[in-house]
Structures are given as C-alpha cells and as structure tokens.
Design a protein around this motif. Structure first.
Motif, short mmCIF file in Angstrom:
data_model
loop_
_atom_site.label_atom_id
_atom_site.label_comp_id
_atom_site.label_asym_id
_atom_site.label_seq_id
_atom_site.Cartn_x
_atom_site.Cartn_y
_atom_site.Cartn_z
N ALA A 71 49.00 -78.51 -36.85
CA ALA A 71 47.71 -79.36 -37.27
C ALA A 71 46.48 -78.73 -36.81
O ALA A 71 45.41 -78.40 -37.55
CB ALA A 71 47.73 -80.60 -36.98
N ALA A 72 46.40 -78.33 -35.45
CA ALA A 72 45.23 -77.63 -34.96
C ALA A 72 44.96 -76.51 -35.70
O ALA A 72 43.50 -76.06 -35.88
CB ALA A 72 45.37 -77.70 -33.69
N LEU A 73 45.94 -75.50 -35.78
CA LEU A 73 45.83 -74.13 -36.25
C LEU A 73 45.55 -74.43 -37.74
O LEU A 73 44.60 -73.57 -38.20
CB LEU A 73 47.12 -73.50 -36.12
N ALA A 74 45.72 -75.51 -38.64
CA ALA A 74 45.57 -75.61 -39.95
C ALA A 74 44.09 -75.73 -39.95
O ALA A 74 43.35 -75.66 -40.99
CB ALA A 74 46.43 -76.48 -40.62
N GLU A 75 43.70 -76.75 -39.25
CA GLU A 75 42.34 -77.48 -39.27
C GLU A 75 41.24 -76.73 -38.78
O GLU A 75 39.93 -76.81 -38.78
CB GLU A 75 42.34 -78.74 -38.79
N HIS A 76 41.65 -75.52 -37.83
CA HIS A 76 40.50 -75.03 -36.96
C HIS A 76 40.75 -73.43 -37.01
O HIS A 76 41.25 -72.60 -36.18
CB HIS A 76 40.53 -75.16 -35.55
N PRO A 77 40.42 -72.54 -38.24
CA PRO A 77 40.48 -71.47 -38.26
C PRO A 77 39.75 -70.38 -37.35
O PRO A 77 39.87 -69.30 -37.37
CB PRO A 77 39.98 -71.00 -39.82
N GLN A 78 38.82 -71.14 -36.43
CA GLN A 78 37.89 -70.48 -35.58
C GLN A 78 38.64 -70.24 -34.28
O GLN A 78 38.15 -69.59 -33.51
CB GLN A 78 36.56 -71.07 -35.44
#
Length: 212
Positions: A43-50
């Motif tokens: 989820a974190a990788l999907a939500e935060h492309p930075q």
C-alpha cells in the motif's frame, strides 16, 4: 513536488522506531515512511511514488522470507531495496544479493553502518558485508523462474503457499474464482511445477532459515 521518501518495513515496533529515528537524524531531506506487513508495504509503495529506497525486514506478516524482496523488485524494478535482518548468516546475505537486494544490514550493526549503507545505495552503489558464501545456481534459477510471474500471479502464489483454496484467494484479492484458476495454471506452467504443493514448496525455500 512531494518530498523524497525512504520506507522502513519492519514488524517490530521498537526496532522500527529506532531505525526511523536514526534515518530522520542522518537524512533530514527525506520523509521517512513506515510499514509493518506485506500488505502495508504494498500500500505504501502504491500511495507514495516518491519513495527512493526500501529498508526491508525478512520476517513480516504476510511474507515468506525473501518473497517480499522479490515482490518489490518485480513491481518496482528501479527501486533499490536494502535488507535488514537479525539473521546475518553468510548464506542469507548471499541469497539477498542474488534475489536483487542492493544492500544488507544486520540488526546488530551500529547506527553508523546503517548510515553508510543507505548513503552508498542512494548514490547508486551496493552495500553488502564481506561474506564467504558460494553463489547458488539453484537460487539463480529460482529467481529467474519467479521473475516470470506477474505481480498478481506472485500474490496468488503466496496465497497458495499459505494453503488457501481458490475461492478464498478470490475473496482476498477481490477477483473471480475463474481468474484465480487462470493465475494458478499460469503459475504452475511458469514455475515448471506439477501441483500446488510443489509450488508451495518453492515458496517455502525462500525462508531465510533454508540454509541448505
């Protein structure tokens, strides 16, 4: 533009907090994000492309050892992953290297070692302790076979390894049972397995304790 970020994925709250504190003090230009399981990691990788680097524990809920490393590398091949583990056996470090990690840090390492490793990887280098372990052709072949799976197929494979039936996997993934059957058929073909049990055994071999 969002602030560049580093993601710390570890299910041990105290250790994660300590690592986060070190990173925040040594890398103030980065936002530090946290995950405690395979699902929150995805989820974190999907939500935060930075996110520019993942610091990854091997024993979080929802993972089978190196499965999380392989999953991140498959979905985000340009994103460097540094493994952090209490199991720093040379064979484990070598497997992390072969499965695509950019570095390895023992949980017993001092803060300066963590800082140096992350700095090296952020600069495009790798950061592994000197080890004396043979490269495994079996691991190289396994990594190559698993790399053929799509992200959805890989996720299905992990559910198969957990013993879930197609109907249960469909509910977990929010897809039809027919879609799961298609995934399983493709998985068995790509992994050259004759049964779900055989595929599950392959996943079990990703556990860090599998040192044989």
């Amino acid at each position: 533009m969002p602030q560049p970020a580093l993601l710390v994925a570890d299910d041990h709250p105290l250790l994660r907090a300590a690592v986060v504190q070190v990173i925040r003090s040594r890398f103030p230009s980065f936002e530090v994000l946290e995950a405690s399981s395979a699902s929150t990691l995805s989820a974190a990788l999907a939500e935060h492309p930075q996110i520019e680097l993942v610091l990854l524990d091997l024993t979080m809920p929802g993972t089978h050892g190196f499965s999380a490393l392989l999953h991140v590398r498959g979905e985000h091949p340009q994103l460097p992953v540094v493994v952090i583990s209490s199991n720093d056996h040379p064979r484990v470090i070598r497997r992390a290297q072969q499965f695509g990690a950019s570095g390895f840090i023992s949980k017993s390492a001092p803060a300066d070692a963590l800082t140096q490793a992350l700095s090296a990887v952020l600069d495009g280098d790798t950061a592994f302790p000197s080890i004396h372990a043979e490269r495994s052709e079996a691991d190289a072949e396994l990594a190559m076979r698993l790399a053929q799976l799509t992200p959805h197929q890989f996720k299905t494979l992990l559910y198969v390894a957990d013993g879930l039936l197609n109907k249960q996997i469909a509910q977990e993934m929010g897809v039809t049972e027919h879609t799961v059957k298609v995934h399983v058929t493709a998985i068995l073909k790509k992994l050259e397995c004759h049964s779900r049990t055989q595929a599950a055994v392959l996943v079990k071999s990703l556990e860090p304790e599998s040192l044989g």
